[in-house]
Each structure stands twice: as structure tokens, then as C-alpha cells.
Design an enzyme around this catalytic site. Structure first.
Site, PDB file in Angstrom:
ATOM      1  CB  ILE A 198     100.953  66.453  18.993  1.00  0.00           C
ATOM      2  CG1 ILE A 198      99.730  66.936  20.425  1.00  0.00           C
ATOM      3  CG2 ILE A 198     101.774  67.369  19.431  1.00  0.00           C
ATOM      4  CD1 ILE A 198     100.658  67.044  22.047  1.00  0.00           C
ATOM      5  CB  VAL A 210      94.844  64.749  15.157  1.00  0.00           C
ATOM      6  CG1 VAL A 210      96.501  65.724  14.997  1.00  0.00           C
ATOM      7  CG2 VAL A 210      95.346  63.146  14.447  1.00  0.00           C
ATOM      8  CB  SER A 211      96.279  66.480  20.696  1.00  0.00           C
ATOM      9  OG  SER A 211      95.633  68.523  21.133  1.00  0.00           O
ATOM     10  N   PRO A 212      95.774  69.348  18.738  1.00  0.00           N
ATOM     11  CG  PRO A 212      94.494  71.576  18.743  1.00  0.00           C
ATOM     12  CD  PRO A 212      94.027  70.296  19.012  1.00  0.00           C
ATOM     13  CG  ASP A 243      93.179  68.222  22.430  1.00  0.00           C
ATOM     14  OD1 ASP A 243      93.855  68.526  23.324  1.00  0.00           O
ATOM     15  OD2 ASP A 243      92.961  67.744  21.822  1.00  0.00           O
TER      16      ASP A 243
END
Ligand SMILES: *[C@@H]1O[C@H](CO)[C@@H](O)[C@H](O)[C@H]1NC(C)=O
Ligand SMILES: *[C@@H]1O[C@H](CO)[C@@H](O)[C@H](O)[C@H]1NC(C)=O
Ligand SMILES: *[C@@H]1O[C@H](CO)[C@@H](O)[C@H](O)[C@H]1NC(C)=O
Ligand SMILES: *[C@@H]1O[C@H](CO)[C@@H](O)[C@H](O)[C@H]1NC(C)=O
Ligand SMILES: *[C@@H]1O[C@H](CO)[C@@H](O)[C@H](O)[C@H]1NC(C)=O
Ligand SMILES: *[C@@H]1O[C@H](CO)[C@@H](O)[C@H](O)[C@H]1NC(C)=O
Ligand SMILES: *[C@@H]1O[C@H](CO)[C@@H](O)[C@H](O)[C@H]1NC(C)=O
Length: 702
Positions: A180, A278-280, A385
Site C-alpha cells: 500500500i 510503499v509499505s507492506p 512503518d
């Protein structure tokens, strides 16, 4: 779904050709893997800049995965290396190039070698030559640096020794549910018509290269997919390759289930791309105190950034790592198995060093310029994050000796610097601080590789989604305009060769979230990079040379280090190293966890490159023990804990999650340590648990 290809019928025939028949090959290919695991104790993890996140054991080891590709005549090889580290650093590339020159002459140089970090935030730091990136690690850490340099060189050596004729296939497809955008308000500031061209605010495409030999047997795989390796959060002290390291582990295991991790022939790299924003952590950010969503624009809870944290899809961080890792693994395997578009055409490369602090960018009516590096205020706030821990202030005392030494060199930005970076409010003026040595790079690598219709753009930074798209489009269009075939595709290889923080678009920069604040060369950084990459692409297409550019400094000899060394280890009175403190039970069911504890010693005494701190062994019918798991297995964990700092006492805990399908039988766990005497003599020792049995989950009632 597949990349368009002119010779796809031929390619399909080749792909379907039964194994064992020698076939025509287009390339010469080598692949190699080697251990780069750093010090498993007391070293700050690189990435979150959280001084309290220090290594205290291993979940699974770090590897360097190297691929060498040349045309079938062996001309103009390119070397692509993906490392399980947060990023690459300039001083490491310079040293690797030096070692390769001593071994291979001028075959592998800074020009045709790319080393790209996967961006795990759970591996030891201290391997940079610029001050900013070594602050939380108390300066330079020789142990981390050596492990990286030696392992990277070894992986390239192994790739070199395995070069043979082969073919390459390419495939591309979407992977959903695994990433995301963590700065959506910055992305939203991009032009409406540009955003309209894309379905998502992050890239969902995964690009896979499949390498096979002349018998159509797999040699290796590289894929690029943009997602931060921040599934493990800033409380984790166990060395881990995070989601991409785990995906590599699963892929390599699926290609050779009989080998222990890192020891099979097949090499599978899950390389990083334009992951800047972009993050997991797909469940998104929420407030730690209330559980409610954070304020979207500022990513704060009641004005406090440290309370706003993004969570992964799993029940805890290990589970989230597993899910995001498995998602990438499964999709990569599908795309690998289905890859039928053959890569054809020359192998080539272009490289030039660029002084990014003073690039003139030619725009329609004007010329604008990049700036000397500076970090903005939002840099200190961190991201969802890993909320900001970077609260070092001018003049403030801290327990970080390195900071106490260098803080006096902090200076206020000049007027020119303030104007250049506007609207970024400058927090740390790294570019105008040169003492005791440079704080951030001016000169970085820019480089492109061509392998047939694929172009790899190796960027020395974290490009955001839209920055990556603009760069890919500009390069691909320039190549096509200069006569490249219409099936040309390009990928961004992120965090390659050097580290120069983030790159946002001009519009994202205006919003000054973390990524904009960390775009160190000012608002026109992206345009400057694009201009340089297009120049390289045009030179490549026309067969022209490019200038070498200004050489980067090697600051290795200037490095300061404040990480205390291991002084000595001692067992508690009446005990010996490796003595069992907590033994195994006699029997375990499948699907349960075995835990044992030993009198330990500091793992920094020996990083055990290509070795292990633990073995789970099974008794064979010939009464010999066979190693089933090591410290690089996902199922095991190696924990180190200092129990008395003055007396040098420590304890090691080893856990083994017994798989539900583990073979029944007799097992034991071994701990392999090394202790240091006050006169620095280091001696290995072993501790062994009792023998215990694993029985079927149904065998014994609760
Ligand atoms: C994703 O891949 C598909 C298929 O190759 C391609 O049509 C599309 O343009 C790609 N999307 C992006 C954002 O690159
Ligand atoms: C898998 O490993 C075994 C044992 O090391 C080896 O004999 C075999 O050739 C390997 N297979 C592949 C595909 O590399
Ligand atoms: C890290 O993850 C653990 C779960 O594994 C969770 O309990 C903790 O709150 C997380 N911490 C942060 C700062 O994200
Ligand atoms: C640049 O020049 C064009 C044509 O001369 C003009 O239409 C445009 O408004 C100018 N743009 C800027 C930013 O000055
Ligand atoms: C920092 O420590 C020094 C020496 O202990 C002391 O003289 C100084 O006042 C301290 N500065 C601050 C801002 O606390
Ligand atoms: C480009 O550089 C290569 C290697 O240094 C050299 O052999 C070649 O002659 C050069 N070509 C041109 C056109 O300058
Ligand atoms: C464990 O099993 C091995 C092999 O049967 C045997 O030699 C050894 O004595 C056993 N160890 C203990 C502590 O019982």
C-alpha cells in the site's frame, strides 16, 4: 499479461522443450549465493534509525545473490547482485570493485557491476562512509562491513565459476494484496491526468527473469517488486531478510528441498524496486493508544507521530513477514513457471558518476538546479512503518558517543541552501557539513544495464512509485526513439550501489512528508536523475561512450567507531560454556515448539560466515546425526542475551518450531559458540541438548 515479444512462437517452443535436450542458447549465465550475515549482537539495525533496536540473535541469515549475464560470445558481461541488507553503501561497492579487479582484471568494474539492497530493516548497520547513516550505529562497524564485502565478493566468484550457456525468459504480472502507499496525500498531489493513467497509487507489477541452462534446467530467478521490507518492526532484534529474504528462502527451497538454506544451486533473488512510498503493512496505520485511524495528512495521533504505526496483515510481525513473503514467492513462482517470452538481443551497459548536488536541469523555458544535500523536518518524524526516533537535537547530550562528538559540527543552513530546498524546512544541513568527514554523498553512481529487451535502471536511492514510473517511461521512450524494439521494457533496481536517501516527484516534494523531507538534493532531484538516465539510455542506443564522471571519495580511512568491542566472556561460577541451562523435554508432538537454553558467549566473536550457531539434528538408522535445520531456517530462532555485563556472562536461547509434518524420530539441538578470553584468544565450544523424540500430533493425548 506477458511482455510482447517478436519471437514468441519460437520462445514458446523452446520453453516447452523437454529437459535434457541441448538447445540453442542466446547468453552465458552464472549465478552464485553467499552468506553476508553481520554481527548477531549489540549492533544497531539499519533502517528505522531506532537506537534501541540492536541485534540480539538470528531468525534467518542474510545472503548475497549474484547473477552474471553476457552474450553468447562472453562479451560485455553485466553483474547484478541483490543483497539481504537495508541498501548498498558507496564504500562497500568501492571495496568490492577493488577486490574484483585483483581477481579478474578489468572484466568486472564499477560500470558493469550493480549491487542492490532488498531494504530489510532487520540487519546490522554501520557499513556507510557518510556520517548521517551511521549515527544510530555509533559510527562505522567494521564487522558488518567485512561480512558484506567478503560475502558479496564470494557470491560473484561463485557466479563467475558457474558461467555456462543458457537462455532467459521474461514475464510480468500483478501481485495484489501485498503493498500500500504510506504517503497517499503526497501521491495525491501529482497531476490529475498523470494519476488517471494508473489504477493504483503503488506499482502492483512484478517482473520476473527466468534463467535456464542449455538443457532447459533452472539456474536462477530475479524479480523486481516494489515494497518496503518493513514487515518486521522496529522492536525486532533478530537478523532477518524480512519479507523478500523469506520469499527467496521459499523459492530456493522449492527448487531444491534437499539442501539446507543458502546451500542449493538455484539462486532466487527478490530484488527491490521503486519502494520509496510503499509499505507492506497492508492493514494500514492506526493509533497505538486508541486503536483508531491516525490523522491522515500528518500521520499523527493527538499530534504525536510515535503513536501512529502501520500494521501488517498477520497476527504479529513474524506472521506478517510470512504472509507478504509467501505472496511474493507464490506469484514469482507462477510467473516463473509460465514465462515463455524469450529475452533476445545484446547485453550492454552505461555508467557515469554524477555530482547530484549541482546538476542543472533543463526545463521547457528555464534551467533549474539541484541543491547540496539537506534533510527536512519530517525526516525526524519517520514513517508509519517506523515512527521517528531520530530526536537528536543540537547541543543535547545523549548516550550516543558518536553523536556527542559530531553534534558540534552541526550548522545552520545558508540562505542559498534554504532557498534551494524550499518549501522544505531544513532540519539537518548535511550538505554544508564536511567535518569530521562528509555527512551525505554528493557524487553517486548512475547506471543502466541492457539484457536484450530488458533495461535495468539502477538507482542509488529510494524512488517513490510515481518517480519510478516517470523514470521508466522516460528511459523506455528515449530508447525506442533511438531505435530500440517496441517490446523494450525497463525496471527500476532500487537502493543500488550507493545510498542517497529518497526521491519524490516535484509535486510530492511540495507536501513534505517523510519521503519529500528525505529527498536530499531538493525539489528537482527527480528531474536531474531522469536527465542523467536518459543521457545514458541515448548513449547506449547509439553505441556511444559516456564520460566516467567525477570519482566518488573513499572515506574508509576516516571512519570513526564508538561501538565497544567484546572485552571477554565468562561462564557463571561453577558452569561452563555450552552447558545446558534449560533442557529439552523428552518428547514433543509435531506442531509444537522446542526451547533450550545454554551458557553462552557473545556471537560477535565469530559471525560464522557460511556456518551456523545452531543445529537441529536427527538420529539416522546408522546411528549418525544428520543436520535438519540451521540458524538460517525459518523454523528456528537463535537468541542471545547478556546476563551480566561486568562479568561477561550471557545466555543463548534456541527455539525450534516443529513442523506439523516433521518426521517422527530422535532429535537433539546443538549450540555452536565461540568465547573470547581477556587476551583476545577466541575458542569454539559446543553445547548439546538431551536426545528427545518427535511423535505424531495424534500420538499422545493432551
Ligand atoms: C504492468 O504490466 C502490464 C503487462 O505487462 C502492463 O501492460 C502495464 O503497463 C504495467 N503497469 C505498469 C504500471 O507498469
Ligand atoms: C539439489 O540438491 C541435490 C543435493 O545437493 C543435488 O544433487 C541436485 O542436483 C540439486 N538439484 C538442483 C536442481 O540443483
Ligand atoms: C511490533 O510488532 C509487535 C507484534 O509482533 C507488536 O506487539 C508491537 O506493538 C509492534 N511495535 C511497533 C512499534 O510497531
Ligand atoms: C514556456 O513557454 C511557453 C511557450 O513560449 C509558454 O506557453 C509557457 O507558458 C511557458 N511556461 C512557463 C512555465 O513559463
Ligand atoms: C552536556 O554534558 C556536559 C558535560 O557533562 C555538560 O557540561 C553540559 O551542560 C550538558 N549539556 C546539556 C545541554 O545538558
Ligand atoms: C569507447 O570506450 C571503449 C572502452 O574504453 C573503447 O574501446 C572505444 O574505442 C570507445 N569508443 C568510442 C567511440 O570512443
Ligand atoms: C543420544 O543418542 C545417541 C545415539 O543413540 C547416544 O550415543 C547418546 O548417548 C544419547 N545421548 C544421551 C544424552 O542419552
Amino acid at each position: 499479461m506477458h511482455v510482447v515479444c517478436g519471437v514468441s512462437i519460437l520462445a514458446t517452443i523452446v520453453a516447452l522443450f523437454p529437459s535434457g535436450y541441448a538447445i540453442e542458447t542466446n547468453y552465458r549465465i552464472g549465478a552464485g549465493i553467499a552468506d553476508i550475515t553481520g554481527p548477531a549482537a549489540e549492533v544497531n539495525m539499519m533502517g528505522y534509525a531506532n537506537p534501541s533496536q540492536v541485534s540480539n540473535g538470528i531468525h534467518f541469515r542474510q545472503y548475497s545473490r549474484a547473477f552474471i549475464v553476457s552474450d553468447s560470445a562472453g562479451q560485455k558481461p553485466v553483474v547484478f547482485v541483490s543483497v539481504d541488507a537495508c541498501m548498498l553503501s558507496q564504500v562497500i561497492k568501492l571495496e568490492v570493485v577493488k577486490k574484483l579487479a585483483a581477481m579478474y582484471g578489468d572484466i568486472y568494474t564499477e560500470k558493469n557491476l550493480c549491487i542492490s539492497g532488498i531494504h530489510t530493516h532487520s540487519t546490522p548497520g554501520g557499513f556507510h562512509q557518510y556520517i548521517l547513516y551511521d549515527i544510530t550505529s555509533l559510527g562505522f562497524v567494521e564487522e558488518t562491513y567485512e561480512a558484506l564485502v567478503n560475502g558479496i565478493v564470494k557470491s560473484i566468484q561463485r557466479a563467475h565459476d558457474s558461467i555456462r550457456p543458457g537462455n532467459i525468459f521474461i514475464n510480468e504480472g500483478e501481485l495484489l494484496g501485498s503493498n500500500i502507499n504510506r504517503s497517499p496525500t503526497a501521491y495525491a498531489n501529482n497531476p490529475v491526468d498523470e494519476k488517471a493513467r494508473y489504477r493504483y497509487n503503488v506499482d502492483k507489477n512484478m517482473t520476473v527473469l527466468k534463467f535456464v541452462d542449455a538443457n532447459n534446467q533452472g539456474i536462477g530467478m530475479i524479480n523486481w517488486f516494489a515494497v518496503h521490507c518493513t514487515s518486521m518492526n522496529n522492536t525486532n532484534g533478530l537478523i532477518s531478510g524480512d519479507n523478500k529474504g523469506y520469499a527467496s528462502y521459499l523459492f530456493e527451497k522449492s527448487m531444491n528441498s534437499t539442501s539446507l538454506p543458502g546451500q542449493g544451486k538455484f539462486v532466487a533473488a527478490f530484488a527491490q524496486s521503486n519502494e520509496g512510498d510503499v509499505s507492506p503493512n497492508t492493514a494500514g496505520p492506526r493509533c497505538l493508544d486508541t486503536g483508531l485511524p491516525c490523522d491522515t495528512a500528518t500521520s499523527t495521533c493527538n499530534g504525536r507521530n510515535e503513536l501512529c504505526v502501520a500494521f501488517g496483515p498477520g497476527k504479529d510481525m513474524v506472521d506478517s513477514t510470512r504472509i507478504i513473503g509467501e505472496n511474493q514467492f507464490r506469484r514469482a513462482l507462477e510467473l516463473f513457471n509460465a514465462a515463455s517470452t524469450m529475452v533476445t538481443g545484446p547485453v550492454d551497459f552505461r555508467h557515469t558518476y554524477v555530482d547530484m548536488s549541482q546538476v542543472k536541469v533543463h526545463q521547457q523555458n528555464t534551467t533549474v538546479q539541484t541543491c547540496k544535500p539537506a534533510m527536512g523536518y519530517s525526516f525526524a518524524a519517520g514513517t508509519t512503518d517506523g515512527p521517528g526516533m531520530f530526536d537528536f537535537k543540537q547541543g543535547a547530550n545523549s548516550s550516543n558517543f558518536f553523536w556527542n562528538l559530531i553534534r558540534d559540527f552541526l550548522k545552520d543552513p545558508s540562505k542559498a541552501q534554504i532557498d534551494c530546498h524550499r518549501p522544505k524546512p531544513i532540519l539537518i544541513d548535511v550538505g554544508e557539513m564536511t567535518r569530521p568527514y562528509a555527512w551525505a554523498p554528493d557524487i553517486v553512481d548512475t547506471q543502466i544495464f541492457r539484457i536484450g529487451q530488458l533495461v535495468i535502471i539502477t538507482v542509488p536511492a529510494e524512488f517513490t512509485t510515481m518517480s519510478g514510473r516517470r523514470t521508466r517511461d522516460a528511459v523506455t521512450n528515449a530508447l525506442k526513439a533511438s531505435g530500440f524494439p517496441s517490446n523494450t521494457v525497463s525496471v527500476i533496481a532500487g537502493l543500488s550501489n550507493d545510498y542517497a536517501d529518497y526521491v519524490t516527484t516535484y509535486e510530492e516534494y511540495q507536501v513534505q512528508r517523510y519521503e519529500g523531507a528525505s529527498t536530499i538534493y531538493g525539489p528537482h532531484t527527480l528531474e536531474a536523475y531522469i536527465q542523467k538516465f536518459v543521457m545514458l539510455a541515448e548513449a547506449l542506443a547509439k553505441g556511444e561512450n559516456v564520460s566516467a564522471g567525477p570519482p566518488p571519495p573513499n572515506l574508509y580511512s576516516k571512519q570513526l567507531s564508538f561501538l565497544p568491542p567484546v572485552i571477554f566472556d565468562l561462564p557463571p561460577l561453577g558452569k561452563h560454556f555450552g552447558e545446558v541451562i534449560q533442557d529439552a523435554e523428552q518428547q514433543y508432538r509435531q506442531g509444537t515448539t522446542v526451547e533450550v537454553k545454554f551458557v553462552g558467549a557473545n556471537p560477535r566473536n565469530n559471525v560464522k560466515a557460511e556456518g551456523t550457531f545452531l543445529k537441529v539434528e536427527q538420529l539416522q538408522s546408522n546411528q549418525q546425526w544428520a543436520v535438519k535445520y540451521t540458524d538460517s531456517s525459518w523454523e528456528t530462532r537463535f537468541h542471545w542475551k547478556q546476563t551480566n555485563m561486568i562479568l561477561g556472562h550471557s545466555e543463548v536461547g534456541i527455539t525450534w518450531d516443529v513442523p506439523a509434518n516433521q518426521e517422527e524420530g530422535t532429535y537433539r539441538i546443538q549450540y555452536l559458540g565461540d568465547w573470547k578470553r581477556i587476551d583476545r584468544l577466541i575458542t569454539p565450544f559446543t553445547g548439546t541438548s538431551r536426545n528427545f523424540t518427535i511423535v505424531s500430533a495424534e500420538a499422545i493425548p493432551h
